[in-house]
Scaffold this active site. Sequence first.
Site, short mmCIF file in Angstrom:
data_model
loop_
_atom_site.label_atom_id
_atom_site.label_comp_id
_atom_site.label_asym_id
_atom_site.label_seq_id
_atom_site.Cartn_x
_atom_site.Cartn_y
_atom_site.Cartn_z
N ARG A 154 0.83 -1.22 0.00
CA ARG A 154 0.00 0.00 0.00
C ARG A 154 0.86 1.26 0.00
NH1 ARG A 154 -5.35 0.49 1.74
NH2 ARG A 154 -4.87 2.45 2.73
N TYR A 208 -10.76 -3.41 3.34
CA TYR A 208 -10.21 -2.10 3.68
C TYR A 208 -10.49 -1.12 2.53
CZ TYR A 208 -6.79 1.19 5.54
OH TYR A 208 -6.17 2.30 6.05
#
Length: 376
Positions: free
Chosen positions: A177, A356
């Site tokens: 990420r 998420y």
Amino acid sequence: MNTKGLKYIIVGAGFFGAVMAERIANVLKERVLVVEKRNHIGGNCYSTIDEKTGIEYHKYGTHIFHTSNEEVWRYINQFTQFNSYRHQVLTTYQNRVYQMPINLETINSFFEVNLKPFEVNDFLAKYKGDLSVEPNNFEEAAIQSIGKPLYEAFIKGYTKKQWQKDPKEMPISVFKRLPIRKNYEESYYYSRWQGIPLEGYTKIFERLLNHKLIDVQLNTDFFELRKQLSKNTKVIYSGPIDRYFDYCFGKLTWRTLDFEFQRHEVEDFQGTSVMNYAEESIPYTRIHESRHLHPERSYSDRQTLTIKEFSRIDHGEQPFYPIPDEQNQQLVKQYRALAEQKSNLIICGRLGDYKYYDMDKTIKRALEVFEEKVRH
Ligand code: UDP
């Protein structure tokens, strides 16, 4: 509450629930009831004004709206305008401030060198270990990508604090990420559009839900009124999926955040909206300073508001983030299979999908699910 003849009930007034309610009211022209456990709308995006300083803050942590999806951008702009805020993050390590994500400025300051972008790979190679071995976890992937010294300074302690887990036990996807830059780019996101809603997040939710066909009931536990519902009412549920099924396969684990608010008698406490703290010995992960999110506003020059963020594991009392591990993924699969069997039930959103999602992904998911499972 009269639920007789009700065709749609939505559980949760965050982005998933609010967008869905807006679509049902405006497109289908049907009545919809939104029930929300908390005493406010907006889910974890909720923003409000601190009475003492007059500064708007995000109660559940700083939210930066960013997207590259044109449909989502057009949709959300019907309900708000955005300011020109561009997100940048800094991190403090051993009492010195560095740029995050790691970029050329971070690397040069940390090693006290003056590398050019094309020299970075050769310079870091000696710290990366054996690259022919396939990385198996977060830690191995991080060391192969940035080398041990940068990993140990900026990533290891922070990740342990944030996830309450050793990075050796975490998946590579979480490390991915975070971009690593060999140039001086300091913008946190590469998204095509970003900003903070000019009038705050809560205003967006007020506008999404402001419709004569939408009733919103705060402080309401869906599970207390579930028995009154007729079989014909479609339930669109954006709470934790395990709770819906009374934890029949066991409880999912989550990560939650605690916040410590502080006012300071200075105009500017840290000079930026988010300052990370890399070391494990410092108990909080980051400090937010809300005034920086609205550079277009004229706030008091005598006071500012900061919010310290602490991370911990949660078993469903205050779920914020799903945990990307095998055990939870297996549980979610079982719950999803159960949800698929019920014809008048939709379970979605960050807590419902146990994914998420950023805000734009949640909006996109709501728009898609509306088209695929509600409208048709
Ligand atoms: N991370 C880190 N140090 C930092 C910022 C992030 O080690 O200063 C790691 C951490 O494990 C985090 C991951 O990089 O979970 C991804 O970062 P991102 O900004 O996506 O985290 P978020 O707060 O959005 O979960």
